[in-house]
Write a protein that holds these residues in place. Structure first.
Motif, PDB file in Angstrom:
ATOM      1  N   THR A  35      48.646  46.964  10.159  1.00 25.48           N
ATOM      2  CA  THR A  35      47.819  48.137   9.901  1.00 25.48           C
ATOM      3  C   THR A  35      48.673  49.276   9.342  1.00 25.48           C
ATOM      4  OG1 THR A  35      46.255  47.526  11.654  1.00 25.48           O
ATOM      5  CG2 THR A  35      46.250  49.826  10.941  1.00 25.48           C
ATOM      6  N   LEU A  36      49.833  49.516   9.951  1.00 22.30           N
ATOM      7  CA  LEU A  36      50.731  50.563   9.462  1.00 22.30           C
ATOM      8  C   LEU A  36      51.131  50.310   8.014  1.00 22.30           C
ATOM      9  CD1 LEU A  36      52.494  53.091   9.930  1.00 22.30           C
ATOM     10  CD2 LEU A  36      54.307  51.529  10.656  1.00 22.30           C
ATOM     11  N   ASN A  37      51.494  49.079   7.693  1.00 19.97           N
ATOM     12  CA  ASN A  37      51.896  48.748   6.324  1.00 19.97           C
ATOM     13  C   ASN A  37      50.746  48.939   5.338  1.00 19.97           C
ATOM     14  OD1 ASN A  37      54.629  48.083   6.806  1.00 19.97           O
ATOM     15  ND2 ASN A  37      54.008  46.106   7.616  1.00 19.97           N
ATOM     16  N   LYS A  38      49.551  48.578   5.754  1.00 21.37           N
ATOM     17  CA  LYS A  38      48.377  48.746   4.894  1.00 21.37           C
ATOM     18  C   LYS A  38      48.113  50.231   4.625  1.00 21.37           C
ATOM     19  CE  LYS A  38      43.556  47.355   4.493  1.00 21.37           C
ATOM     20  NZ  LYS A  38      42.447  46.634   5.113  1.00 21.37           N
ATOM     21  N   ALA A  54      54.901  54.000  18.412  1.00 17.72           N
ATOM     22  CA  ALA A  54      56.060  54.144  17.524  1.00 17.72           C
ATOM     23  C   ALA A  54      57.262  53.360  18.052  1.00 17.72           C
ATOM     24  CB  ALA A  54      56.406  55.614  17.344  1.00 17.72           C
ATOM     25  N   LYS A  55      57.405  53.287  19.369  1.00 16.25           N
ATOM     26  CA  LYS A  55      58.498  52.484  19.946  1.00 16.25           C
ATOM     27  C   LYS A  55      58.366  51.028  19.527  1.00 16.25           C
ATOM     28  CE  LYS A  55      59.725  54.921  24.165  1.00 16.25           C
ATOM     29  NZ  LYS A  55      59.685  54.871  25.636  1.00 16.25           N
ATOM     30  N   GLU A  56      57.136  50.520  19.551  1.00 13.08           N
ATOM     31  CA  GLU A  56      56.884  49.128  19.176  1.00 13.08           C
ATOM     32  C   GLU A  56      57.066  48.896  17.679  1.00 13.08           C
ATOM     33  OE1 GLU A  56      53.087  47.661  20.549  1.00 13.08           O
ATOM     34  OE2 GLU A  56      53.234  48.854  22.377  1.00 13.08           O
ATOM     35  N   LEU A  57      56.780  49.925  16.886  1.00 12.89           N
ATOM     36  CA  LEU A  57      56.798  49.798  15.425  1.00 12.89           C
ATOM     37  C   LEU A  57      58.031  50.423  14.782  1.00 12.89           C
ATOM     38  CD1 LEU A  57      53.069  50.698  14.647  1.00 12.89           C
ATOM     39  CD2 LEU A  57      54.089  48.425  14.866  1.00 12.89           C
ATOM     40  N   GLN A  59      60.933  49.450  13.708  1.00 14.88           N
ATOM     41  CA  GLN A  59      61.480  48.806  12.509  1.00 14.88           C
ATOM     42  C   GLN A  59      60.552  48.990  11.317  1.00 14.88           C
ATOM     43  OE1 GLN A  59      62.233  44.768  13.735  1.00 14.88           O
ATOM     44  NE2 GLN A  59      64.365  45.237  14.245  1.00 14.88           N
ATOM     45  N   GLU A  60      59.260  48.902  11.539  1.00 16.43           N
ATOM     46  CA  GLU A  60      58.291  49.092  10.457  1.00 16.43           C
ATOM     47  C   GLU A  60      58.332  50.531   9.949  1.00 16.43           C
ATOM     48  OE1 GLU A  60      56.421  46.738   8.895  1.00 16.43           O
ATOM     49  OE2 GLU A  60      57.489  45.327  10.158  1.00 16.43           O
ATOM     50  N   ILE A  61      58.396  51.481  10.862  1.00 22.83           N
ATOM     51  CA  ILE A  61      58.427  52.901  10.490  1.00 22.83           C
ATOM     52  C   ILE A  61      59.690  53.206   9.696  1.00 22.83           C
ATOM     53  CG2 ILE A  61      58.625  55.248  11.419  1.00 22.83           C
ATOM     54  CD1 ILE A  61      56.715  54.314  13.698  1.00 22.83           C
TER      55      ILE A  61
END
Length: 105
Positions: A35-38, A54-57, A59-61
């Motif tokens: 969802t974040l990438n989209k 944000a802790k979970e994401l 690397q994506e962030i």
């Protein structure tokens, strides 16, 4: 026109819908990273993410830290503030200036 989104637990982000932000509650997302990438690759200029998510994401962030848009901001959730927002700002300043200007001396 650019949009603003909020991601996280429903209790923390539900109020943002009343001011026109699009919300993406955890209980409606199969894959928060996807969802974040989209959102980041779509029409969203600002993406608010609760600290817990944000802790979970992290690397994506980090993938979007060198891009001017979207701006991904961590916000406190209903569980309280863990200081991630200030850490992210400090990290950005350190990167821009070349040293940690807030470090105790």
């Amino acid at each position: 026109m650019s949009k603003i989104a909020a991601m996280g637990d429903r209790d923390s982000i539900y109020g943002f819908a009343s001011v026109g932000l699009e919300i993406f509650p955890l209980d409606r997302m199969e894959n928060p990273a996807q969802t974040l990438n989209k959102l980041a690759n779509g029409d969203y200029a600002i993406i608010l993410v609760t600290e817990a998510l944000a802790k979970e994401l992290e690397q994506e962030i980090d993938k979007y830290s060198d891009r001017p848009l979207p701006v991904i901001l961590t916000i406190p959730g209903v569980t309280g503030n863990e200081g991630m927002g200030m850490k992210a700002i400090s990290k950005s300043v350190e990167k821009a200036v070349g040293s940690d200007i807030l470090q105790d001396q």
